[in-house]
Design a protein around this motif. Structure first.
Motif, PDB file in Angstrom:
ATOM      1  N   GLU A   6       4.394 -47.426  20.774  1.00 16.49           N
ATOM      2  CA  GLU A   6       4.177 -46.042  20.363  1.00 16.49           C
ATOM      3  C   GLU A   6       4.326 -45.900  18.851  1.00 16.49           C
ATOM      4  N   LEU A  19       1.248 -47.484  17.110  1.00 16.25           N
ATOM      5  CA  LEU A  19      -0.049 -46.839  17.287  1.00 16.25           C
ATOM      6  C   LEU A  19      -0.092 -45.395  16.801  1.00 16.25           C
ATOM      7  N   THR A  20       1.041 -44.805  16.518  1.00 17.28           N
ATOM      8  CA  THR A  20       1.037 -43.448  15.968  1.00 17.28           C
ATOM      9  C   THR A  20       1.173 -43.444  14.450  1.00 17.28           C
ATOM     10  N   LEU A  32      -4.991 -45.297  19.234  1.00 14.30           N
ATOM     11  CA  LEU A  32      -4.538 -44.325  20.220  1.00 14.30           C
ATOM     12  C   LEU A  32      -5.711 -43.465  20.661  1.00 14.30           C
ATOM     13  N   LEU A  46       0.533 -44.407  27.366  1.00 11.15           N
ATOM     14  CA  LEU A  46       0.102 -44.700  25.999  1.00 11.15           C
ATOM     15  C   LEU A  46      -1.373 -45.105  26.056  1.00 11.15           C
ATOM     16  N   VAL A  76      -5.049 -45.977  25.087  1.00 12.28           N
ATOM     17  CA  VAL A  76      -5.639 -46.573  23.888  1.00 12.28           C
ATOM     18  C   VAL A  76      -7.111 -46.894  24.134  1.00 12.28           C
TER      19      VAL A  76
END
Length: 414
Positions: A266, A269-270, A387, A408, A410
């Protein structure tokens, strides 16, 4: 500032919160959706230690302060892990089928014991884990990471919680323990249900113990290069129940690692800067893991310790036999040690995520190796990984013990 003691001196022994205190439930709808809000409110109302209720409305003290948690963790004589001194258990207020039993009840493992018994059992587990690690944790992690990615690589999208993080650490550790892949996959759901609590927790705990009981029997007659065999052959001379209990402990720890892996992914990817830094090699994954362990430790609340005698903690009178659960998540955000939570924690490994003291997690290096491999393989296998939803749409659901990332989603190039 610590709150004034809540205990009414006139209250009967065994009523630790006094007459006027309304303890907060660490389970139920509010706890599932806003655990951090509960921790913050409790800290304002009660200081570094607060009265709470666990499933079944069983009373406990939640330790919110970093220094108080370290005091408890570092002093097993005053705060042992042996649940046989737990007053509510001794006096029959905890049902045999309570979801607290898998997490808190005494077992013949190193987690439940202190002193020489703990050293004997922990030595066997530590030696077994080291031997298992030497035989190729990273190799197993690479194998299962690629196998999981193969299952969704052609679709261009995935849920990295359900399709990857929830499975990978469990499959690797199941292999180290001596289980077949199918058995490892079967145990994913049972471990999740034990940590979640609820009416099925005890049943799923029985599934885990049954599978490991069968494994221990197999390895007695058919030794292998795995932790089960290592425990059976160790000079500490563990009996059957001790072997089964420790295989279970290691598997539960692997389940906790699934949450840490999801939180690390997380964070990656954020934040485009983290993602590009990892892909280019300018950022080390250990820095991201440290941040996750400070801000979203995989085990939010650690069960449990028990007061060996009457003692003062955080301005409260804790009575002999009281249960304490340790808030690792709120402890890591204690304003007394982190007045500004936005300041970088890079290089600071003083977090509570692995516990501390004699019971500090002995398998943390294995967990870290799995996470490092999992992230590295994922980023190299899936070009254009990004994401698939806005970061603010990511949600979490908490139990008493853990706060889990729901999903999550993607996308990536095929």
């Amino acid at each position: 500032m610590n709150a004034q003691p809540l205990n009414d001196p006139g209250a009967p022994r065994g009523c630790p919160f006094g007459h006027d205190t309304e303890p907060t439930r660490l389970y139920g709808p509010e706890a599932a959706t806003d655990p951090r809000g509960i921790y913050e409110r409790l800290r304002k109302e009660h200081g570094s230690v607060a009265p709470v209720l666990l499933e079944g409305d069983i009373p406990a003290w939640l330790v919110l302060g970093y220094r108080d948690s370290r005091r408890v963790l570092d002093n097993p004589l005053s705060f042992p892990r042996d649940a046989r001194i737990w007053r509510d258990w001794r006096e029959g207020r905890v049902a045999e089928n309570s979801p607290l039993v898998p997490m808190l009840a005494w077992r013949p493992d190193c987690v439940s014991q202190d002193g020489e018994a703990h050293r004997r059992l922990r030595g066997a587990v530590s030696d077994g884990l080291q031997s298992a690690a030497d035989r190729g944790v990273r190799r197993h992690a690479t194998h299962f990471a690629n196998k999981q990615i193969d299952s969704f690589a052609d679709s261009g999208r995935a849920d990295l919680v359900a399709d990857y993080a929830d499975l990978l650490p469990m499959l690797v550790v199941a292999r180290l323990l001596g289980l077949a892949e199918a058995e490892g996959r079967r145990l994913v759901e049972s471990c999740a249900q034990v940590m979640k609590g609820g009416e099925d927790a005890v049943m799923h705990d029985g599934v885990i113990r049954e599978i490991f009981g069968e494994l221990a029997e197999r390895r007695r007659s058919e030794p292998g290069s795995d932790l089960a065999t290592g425990l059976l052959e160790h000079h500490a001379a563990l009996d059957h129940d001790e072997v089964v209990a420790h295989l279970r402990v290691v598997l539960i720890a692997a389940h906790v690692t699934t949450s840490l892996l999801a939180r690390v992914l997380e964070l990656v990817l954020t934040d485009p800067a983290r993602l590009s830094g990892l892909i280019s090699g300018q950022l080390n994954i250990s820095a991201v893991v440290e941040e996750a362990m400070w801000n979203s430790p995989p085990l939010a609340v650690l069960p449990g310790r028990f007061a060996a005698s009457d003692v003062e903690l955080g301005g409260h009178r804790i009575e002999e036999g009281d249960l304490l659960v340790l808030g690792l998540a709120p402890g890591n955000l204690d304003p007394e040690v982190r007045p500004d939570p936005d300041v970088s924690v890079h290089g600071n490994q003083a977090h509570l995520a692995f516990g501390a003291g004699p019971h500090e997690c002995p398998g943390q290096n294995i967990g870290m190796s799995i996470i490092e491999v999992a992230v590295d393989v994922l980023l190299h296998r899936l070009p254009g990984l990004r994401l698939a939803v806005p970061p603010e749409e990511l949600g979490s659901t908490a139990s008493t013990w853990m706060s889990l990332l729901d999903s999550l989603p993607v996308e990536f190039q095929v």
